[in-house]
Design an enzyme around this catalytic site. Structure first.
Site, short mmCIF file in Angstrom:
data_model
loop_
_atom_site.label_atom_id
_atom_site.label_comp_id
_atom_site.label_asym_id
_atom_site.label_seq_id
_atom_site.Cartn_x
_atom_site.Cartn_y
_atom_site.Cartn_z
N THR A 1 1.05 -1.38 0.13
CA THR A 1 0.05 -0.09 -0.09
C THR A 1 0.75 1.30 0.02
OG1 THR A 1 -1.76 -1.27 1.22
CG2 THR A 1 -1.94 1.20 1.33
N GLU B 1 -3.39 -4.48 -2.60
CA GLU B 1 -4.23 -5.63 -2.26
C GLU B 1 -5.32 -5.28 -1.29
OE1 GLU B 1 -3.67 -9.00 -3.10
OE2 GLU B 1 -5.29 -8.80 -1.86
N PHE B 2 -6.41 -6.12 -1.42
CA PHE B 2 -7.36 -5.74 -0.42
C PHE B 2 -7.72 -6.92 0.42
CE2 PHE B 2 -7.79 -2.99 -4.24
CZ PHE B 2 -8.23 -1.89 -3.67
N ASN C 1 -9.88 1.87 2.51
CA ASN C 1 -9.58 1.84 3.89
C ASN C 1 -10.06 2.65 4.79
OD1 ASN C 1 -8.35 -0.86 3.70
ND2 ASN C 1 -6.46 -0.41 4.18
N CYS D 1 -3.21 -2.20 8.95
CA CYS D 1 -3.60 -1.45 7.86
C CYS D 1 -4.36 -0.29 8.13
CB CYS D 1 -4.54 -2.40 6.94
SG CYS D 1 -3.48 -3.65 5.86
N ARG E 1 -0.33 -6.18 15.42
CA ARG E 1 0.07 -4.96 15.20
C ARG E 1 -1.15 -4.00 15.46
NH1 ARG E 1 2.88 -5.75 9.23
NH2 ARG E 1 1.35 -7.48 9.21
#
Ligand SMILES: NC(=O)c1ccc[n+]([C@@H]2O[C@H](COP(=O)([O-])OP(=O)(O)OC[C@H]3O[C@@H](n4cnc5c(N)ncnc54)[C@H](O)[C@@H]3O)[C@@H](O)[C@H]2O)c1
Length: 448
Positions: free
Chosen positions: A121, A149-150, A209, A261, A331
């Protein structure tokens, strides 16, 4: 087709494995020799359902190999995927050092026409910057394609194999054709391959996002109002989601979004907007609401225990550590802040997670060493003699526990549910004092 995938984390490993599974010859490259060694032994460094089977099978059949030697992998590949991390820099902007490092290595080893696919990303404009760098370094025939990428962690294999859409940002029709060839096996049920210019592809990822994070913070802010006025956010959510223009997904309040993300991508888009002189203050508020929400469970516990002298010396059981179920990714997991907050107030935490305890331990060593945090083998071990239970991740095994056993093990039948997993009236009837998010607290009913 011969492919190289640079970076063997959640995205690179899943993409590499799925491309190998569809028949391509894939070399996965990582700078971390321990990771590469483990993968060669068939050990998968992350928890992702279904991944191990594909990796082991494709490796055995010779279509998937792992190496730290980037040069030969790049030289032999027609397409090189860049799936390295893009963590937040000091001011929230994406740190692109690993992406540029990959570009330099590609320039060194390309030796002829090639496609470099940016799957990491990256902020809008990165495709151009990487292209300029390649040209400066003499790689004149490497085309840079943007292919964000999703996939969702916890459902990564399924998402990669059956994407809602594939986004590719290209400059030439030839590159678009190569991308279609790679993705055709995954879109047989009609999901679109959306071919566009690189800046649009780059921005599509951040916009997606940021939109999802906004929905979560929006509902968390609504949940806060619900708590103040005695409304039930579950009912509000259903009423709102029934509107087809809005839709029912991603409207669940909770303890805030985490993971690798949303937090960083919201920050990076806000940083891009600032750099452009067009501050996107909506995103600052999305983040602010999220930070507040991550403190919610600790505040609720602190308030509940205040009349009893506070949390000092209390033991709180915590169910769930990962930022969401079906992953071991810690994370930005809200559980980290919850543990920090409880320990700061003098409590001890006994935590359980079906898969994430090891990773959580790597990040919470200081609390483990001081004895303020301990991991329990089972969800019931965690609650044994605990003063209350807090829930931070909605793993399916927490949905229908043995409530009698739970009540018997807890010192007090107090539950602070950050994921609204249970029906308040039902657990109150079973004798629990139950606090959740955006719904009225439920107290044990007289019959319990
Ligand atoms: N994790 C997700 O769910 C997800 C989903 C969509 C997009 N993304 C994006 O994909 C990118 C990768 O995310 P991730 O979660 O897979 O990251 P990760 O941190 O799990 O993995 C990155 C890997 O790249 C390796 N690496 C670093 N520099 C390298 C180099 N020069 N050459 C080869 N390998 C190198 C690291 O050792 C690490 O194994 C990020 O930009 C992220 O935002 C992630």
């Amino acid at each position: 087709m011969r492919l190289a995938v640079m970076g063997t984390g959640y995205v690179g490993l899943v993409a590499g494995a799925c491309f190998a599974d569809s028949g391509h010859d894939v070399t996965c490259v990582d700078t971390d020799p321990r990771k590469v060694e483990a993968l060669r032994r068939g050990e998968i460094p992350i928890y992702e359902e279904g991944l191990a089977d594909i990796v082991v099978r494709c490796a055995r059949e010779g279509r998937l190999t792992f190496t730290t030697e980037a040069g030969p992998a790049i030289r032999d590949a027609k397409v090189v995927f860049c799936a390295v991390g893009t963590p937040p820099g000091r001011n929230g902007e994406a740190d692109l050092s690993a992406v540029f490092a990959v570009a330099r290595t590609v320039a060194e080893w390309a030796g002829g026409p090639k496609i470099l696919v940016l799957k990491s990303t990256v902020p809008v404009g990165t495709n151009s910057k990487v292209t300029s760098l390649l040209r400066e370094l003499g790689a004149l025939t490497v085309e840079v394609v943007s292919n964000p990428e999703f996939l969702k962690e916890g459902a990564a294999i399924n998402d990669f194999r059956r994407p809602d859409r594939v986004v590719v940002g290209v400059r030439t029709e030839a590159a678009a054709d190569v991308m279609r060839e790679l993705y055709d096996p995954f879109v047989r049920t009609g999901a679109p391959i959306l071919v566009m210019d690189p800046p649009s592809a780059e921005l599509t990822k951040y916009a997606s996002n940021a939109m999802l994070a906004t929905r979560i913070s929006f509902m968390n802010a609504i949940a806060t109002i619900c708590e103040q006025v005695g409304a039930d956010v579950d009912l509000v959510r259903k009423g709102v989601g029934a509107d087809k223009r809005i839709g029912a997904t991603f409207l669940f309040p909770g303890v805030g979004y985490g993971g690798s993300c949303f937090p960083k991508d919201v920050q990076a888009l806000a940083a891009t907007a600032r750099e452009l002189g067009q501050p996107f203050s909506l995103l600052d508020e999305v983040e602010r609401v999220n930070e507040r929400q991550k403190k919610l469970l600790v505040t609720k516990l602190e308030t509940a225990f205040a009349p009893l002298g506070g949390l000092k010396g209390r033991t709180i059981a915590l169910w769930g550590l990962a930022f969401k179920p079906n992953t071991d990714d810690m994370r930005e997991a809200p559980a980290l802040q919850i543990i920090d907050g409880l320990v700061a107030l003098g409590a001890r935490v006994k935590a359980h997670d079906p898969v994430a305890a090891e990773r959580a331990g790597e990040m919470m060593g200081r609390h483990l060493q001081s004895g303020a945090l301990e991991f329990a083998r089972t969800m019931y071990d965690a609650v044994d003699r605990a003063d209350a239970l807090a829930i931070a991740t909605d793993w399916s095994e927490y949905r229908r526990p043995d409530f009698d056993r739970l009540k018997g093990l807890l010192v007090r039948p107090w539950v602070f549910d950050g994921r609204n997993m249970w029906e308040p009236a039902v657990v109150a009837a079973l004798g629990f004092h139950y606090a959740s998010v955006g719904r009225p607290d439920a107290r044990p009913s007289a019959t319990a």
